[in-house]
Design a protein around this motif. Sequence first.
Motif, PDB file in Angstrom:
ATOM      1  N   GLU A  88       6.836  81.987  79.437  1.00 43.43           N
ATOM      2  CA  GLU A  88       7.278  82.355  80.777  1.00 43.43           C
ATOM      3  C   GLU A  88       6.948  81.221  81.732  1.00 43.43           C
ATOM      4  OE1 GLU A  88       6.002  86.228  81.979  1.00 43.43           O
ATOM      5  OE2 GLU A  88       6.794  87.138  80.145  1.00 43.43           O
ATOM      6  N   THR A  89       7.985  80.545  82.174  1.00 40.42           N
ATOM      7  CA  THR A  89       7.830  79.410  83.077  1.00 40.42           C
ATOM      8  C   THR A  89       9.148  79.176  83.792  1.00 40.42           C
ATOM      9  OG1 THR A  89       6.953  77.163  83.246  1.00 40.42           O
ATOM     10  CG2 THR A  89       8.374  77.630  81.356  1.00 40.42           C
ATOM     11  N   GLU A  90       9.166  78.208  84.712  1.00 47.02           N
ATOM     12  CA  GLU A  90      10.312  78.058  85.597  1.00 47.02           C
ATOM     13  C   GLU A  90      11.481  77.238  85.052  1.00 47.02           C
ATOM     14  OE1 GLU A  90       7.531  74.706  86.275  1.00 47.02           O
ATOM     15  OE2 GLU A  90       7.242  76.861  86.253  1.00 47.02           O
ATOM     16  N   SER A  91      11.260  76.363  84.070  1.00 44.66           N
ATOM     17  CA  SER A  91      12.342  75.484  83.624  1.00 44.66           C
ATOM     18  C   SER A  91      12.190  75.143  82.145  1.00 44.66           C
ATOM     19  CB  SER A  91      12.345  74.182  84.433  1.00 44.66           C
ATOM     20  OG  SER A  91      11.216  73.398  84.098  1.00 44.66           O
ATOM     21  N   PRO A  92      13.276  74.700  81.508  1.00 44.41           N
ATOM     22  CA  PRO A  92      13.161  74.244  80.125  1.00 44.41           C
ATOM     23  C   PRO A  92      12.135  73.118  79.968  1.00 44.41           C
ATOM     24  CG  PRO A  92      15.450  74.614  80.654  1.00 44.41           C
ATOM     25  CD  PRO A  92      14.678  74.744  81.950  1.00 44.41           C
ATOM     26  N   VAL A 138       7.676  65.077  67.877  1.00 44.13           N
ATOM     27  CA  VAL A 138       8.964  65.695  67.528  1.00 44.13           C
ATOM     28  C   VAL A 138       9.848  65.801  68.772  1.00 44.13           C
ATOM     29  CG1 VAL A 138      10.046  67.861  66.801  1.00 44.13           C
ATOM     30  CG2 VAL A 138       8.125  66.936  65.507  1.00 44.13           C
ATOM     31  N   GLN A 139       9.274  66.217  69.883  1.00 45.55           N
ATOM     32  CA  GLN A 139      10.073  66.404  71.101  1.00 45.55           C
ATOM     33  C   GLN A 139      10.716  65.104  71.584  1.00 45.55           C
ATOM     34  OE1 GLN A 139       7.715  68.394  74.072  1.00 45.55           O
ATOM     35  NE2 GLN A 139       7.785  70.349  72.981  1.00 45.55           N
ATOM     36  N   VAL A 140      10.040  63.990  71.398  1.00 41.65           N
ATOM     37  CA  VAL A 140      10.574  62.700  71.859  1.00 41.65           C
ATOM     38  C   VAL A 140      11.897  62.361  71.168  1.00 41.65           C
ATOM     39  CG1 VAL A 140      10.136  60.201  71.815  1.00 41.65           C
ATOM     40  CG2 VAL A 140       8.356  61.759  72.558  1.00 41.65           C
ATOM     41  N   VAL A 141      12.052  62.752  69.920  1.00 40.78           N
ATOM     42  CA  VAL A 141      13.243  62.379  69.154  1.00 40.78           C
ATOM     43  C   VAL A 141      14.248  63.523  69.004  1.00 40.78           C
ATOM     44  CG1 VAL A 141      12.030  60.569  67.889  1.00 40.78           C
ATOM     45  CG2 VAL A 141      12.126  62.882  66.936  1.00 40.78           C
ATOM     46  N   SER A 142      13.938  64.676  69.565  1.00 30.98           N
ATOM     47  CA  SER A 142      14.790  65.852  69.382  1.00 30.98           C
ATOM     48  C   SER A 142      15.960  65.899  70.348  1.00 30.98           C
ATOM     49  CB  SER A 142      13.964  67.134  69.561  1.00 30.98           C
ATOM     50  OG  SER A 142      13.069  67.293  68.495  1.00 30.98           O
ATOM     51  N   SER A 143      16.961  66.674  69.937  1.00 28.30           N
ATOM     52  CA  SER A 143      18.056  67.081  70.812  1.00 28.30           C
ATOM     53  C   SER A 143      17.803  68.540  71.159  1.00 28.30           C
ATOM     54  CB  SER A 143      19.400  66.960  70.088  1.00 28.30           C
ATOM     55  OG  SER A 143      19.640  65.633  69.720  1.00 28.30           O
ATOM     56  N   TYR A 144      18.414  68.994  72.263  1.00 30.50           N
ATOM     57  CA  TYR A 144      18.166  70.352  72.736  1.00 30.50           C
ATOM     58  C   TYR A 144      19.467  71.038  73.108  1.00 30.50           C
ATOM     59  CZ  TYR A 144      13.517  68.416  73.132  1.00 30.50           C
ATOM     60  OH  TYR A 144      12.326  67.808  72.847  1.00 30.50           O
ATOM     61  N   LEU A 145      19.512  72.326  72.798  1.00 29.49           N
ATOM     62  CA  LEU A 145      20.611  73.174  73.246  1.00 29.49           C
ATOM     63  C   LEU A 145      20.026  74.273  74.113  1.00 29.49           C
ATOM     64  CD1 LEU A 145      22.611  73.712  69.932  1.00 29.49           C
ATOM     65  CD2 LEU A 145      23.084  72.068  71.748  1.00 29.49           C
ATOM     66  N   GLN A 146      20.681  74.539  75.236  1.00 31.73           N
ATOM     67  CA  GLN A 146      20.303  75.672  76.086  1.00 31.73           C
ATOM     68  C   GLN A 146      21.415  76.688  75.990  1.00 31.73           C
ATOM     69  OE1 GLN A 146      18.756  74.921  80.048  1.00 31.73           O
ATOM     70  NE2 GLN A 146      19.826  76.712  80.828  1.00 31.73           N
ATOM     71  N   ASP A 147      21.106  77.817  75.393  1.00 35.13           N
ATOM     72  CA  ASP A 147      22.091  78.868  75.170  1.00 35.13           C
ATOM     73  C   ASP A 147      23.365  78.312  74.527  1.00 35.13           C
ATOM     74  OD1 ASP A 147      20.380  80.820  76.153  1.00 35.13           O
ATOM     75  OD2 ASP A 147      21.159  80.658  78.192  1.00 35.13           O
ATOM     76  N   GLY A 148      23.175  77.434  73.535  1.00 35.61           N
ATOM     77  CA  GLY A 148      24.291  76.906  72.756  1.00 35.61           C
ATOM     78  C   GLY A 148      24.976  75.684  73.333  1.00 35.61           C
ATOM     79  N   ARG A 149      24.540  75.212  74.483  1.00 39.11           N
ATOM     80  CA  ARG A 149      25.155  74.030  75.099  1.00 39.11           C
ATOM     81  C   ARG A 149      24.128  72.914  75.204  1.00 39.11           C
ATOM     82  NH1 ARG A 149      29.283  75.920  79.724  1.00 39.11           N
ATOM     83  NH2 ARG A 149      30.328  77.468  78.437  1.00 39.11           N
ATOM     84  N   ALA A 150      24.615  71.683  75.088  1.00 42.64           N
ATOM     85  CA  ALA A 150      23.713  70.530  75.153  1.00 42.64           C
ATOM     86  C   ALA A 150      22.893  70.562  76.429  1.00 42.64           C
ATOM     87  CB  ALA A 150      24.516  69.232  75.077  1.00 42.64           C
ATOM     88  N   LEU A 151      21.592  70.362  76.280  1.00 43.03           N
ATOM     89  CA  LEU A 151      20.686  70.294  77.422  1.00 43.03           C
ATOM     90  C   LEU A 151      20.357  68.826  77.638  1.00 43.03           C
ATOM     91  CD1 LEU A 151      18.847  71.606  79.554  1.00 43.03           C
ATOM     92  CD2 LEU A 151      17.094  71.771  77.767  1.00 43.03           C
ATOM     93  N   ARG A 152      20.784  68.299  78.744  1.00 41.45           N
ATOM     94  CA  ARG A 152      20.549  66.894  79.081  1.00 41.45           C
ATOM     95  C   ARG A 152      19.185  66.746  79.759  1.00 41.45           C
ATOM     96  NH1 ARG A 152      23.898  65.494  75.732  1.00 41.45           N
ATOM     97  NH2 ARG A 152      26.088  65.877  76.120  1.00 41.45           N
ATOM     98  N   PRO A 172      16.380  84.691  81.702  1.00 41.68           N
ATOM     99  CA  PRO A 172      15.933  84.207  80.395  1.00 41.68           C
ATOM    100  C   PRO A 172      16.976  83.297  79.734  1.00 41.68           C
ATOM    101  CG  PRO A 172      15.511  86.549  80.601  1.00 41.68           C
ATOM    102  CD  PRO A 172      16.366  86.159  81.775  1.00 41.68           C
ATOM    103  N   VAL A 173      16.489  82.258  79.063  1.00 42.01           N
ATOM    104  CA  VAL A 173      17.354  81.353  78.308  1.00 42.01           C
ATOM    105  C   VAL A 173      16.701  81.058  76.963  1.00 42.01           C
ATOM    106  CG1 VAL A 173      18.386  80.267  80.351  1.00 42.01           C
ATOM    107  CG2 VAL A 173      16.368  79.243  79.308  1.00 42.01           C
ATOM    108  N   THR A 174      17.517  80.543  76.046  1.00 40.97           N
ATOM    109  CA  THR A 174      17.034  80.117  74.740  1.00 40.97           C
ATOM    110  C   THR A 174      17.276  78.629  74.586  1.00 40.97           C
ATOM    111  OG1 THR A 174      17.457  82.276  73.757  1.00 40.97           O
ATOM    112  CG2 THR A 174      17.289  80.414  72.243  1.00 40.97           C
ATOM    113  N   ILE A 175      16.232  77.908  74.193  1.00 36.64           N
ATOM    114  CA  ILE A 175      16.319  76.474  73.972  1.00 36.64           C
ATOM    115  C   ILE A 175      16.108  76.222  72.486  1.00 36.64           C
ATOM    116  CG2 ILE A 175      15.337  74.206  74.520  1.00 36.64           C
ATOM    117  CD1 ILE A 175      16.571  75.636  76.957  1.00 36.64           C
ATOM    118  N   ASP A 176      17.077  75.592  71.838  1.00 37.89           N
ATOM    119  CA  ASP A 176      16.929  75.182  70.436  1.00 37.89           C
ATOM    120  C   ASP A 176      16.374  73.763  70.427  1.00 37.89           C
ATOM    121  OD1 ASP A 176      18.068  77.543  69.370  1.00 37.89           O
ATOM    122  OD2 ASP A 176      20.076  76.747  69.716  1.00 37.89           O
ATOM    123  N   VAL A 177      15.287  73.566  69.691  1.00 37.35           N
ATOM    124  CA  VAL A 177      14.648  72.261  69.538  1.00 37.35           C
ATOM    125  C   VAL A 177      15.106  71.710  68.189  1.00 37.35           C
ATOM    126  CG1 VAL A 177      12.472  70.993  69.479  1.00 37.35           C
ATOM    127  CG2 VAL A 177      12.680  73.059  70.900  1.00 37.35           C
TER     128      VAL A 177
END
Length: 84
Positions: free
Chosen positions: A25-29, A47-61, A72-77
Amino acid sequence: MPAITLRYYAAARAAANGLDEEVIETESPAAALRASARRHGEAMRRVQVVSSYLQDGRALRPESAATPVAEPVTIDVLPPFAGG
């Protein structure tokens, strides 16, 4: 604060000690990812430095990861991986 679900794949799952996902529970991805790195340590930071991210199925820049979310949102790491 909204619940941000982080879903971990491959090396991210290993860095999270086998967790498939966790809710923070926090304010941002970006804040959720920082909390995950604090919780899981250096392996997760690497791992996070080299990962790509999706927020609710869309690329998170990176430039939009600090934008607060209102619900609520879902972030795929997604670390780099090979396979077939």
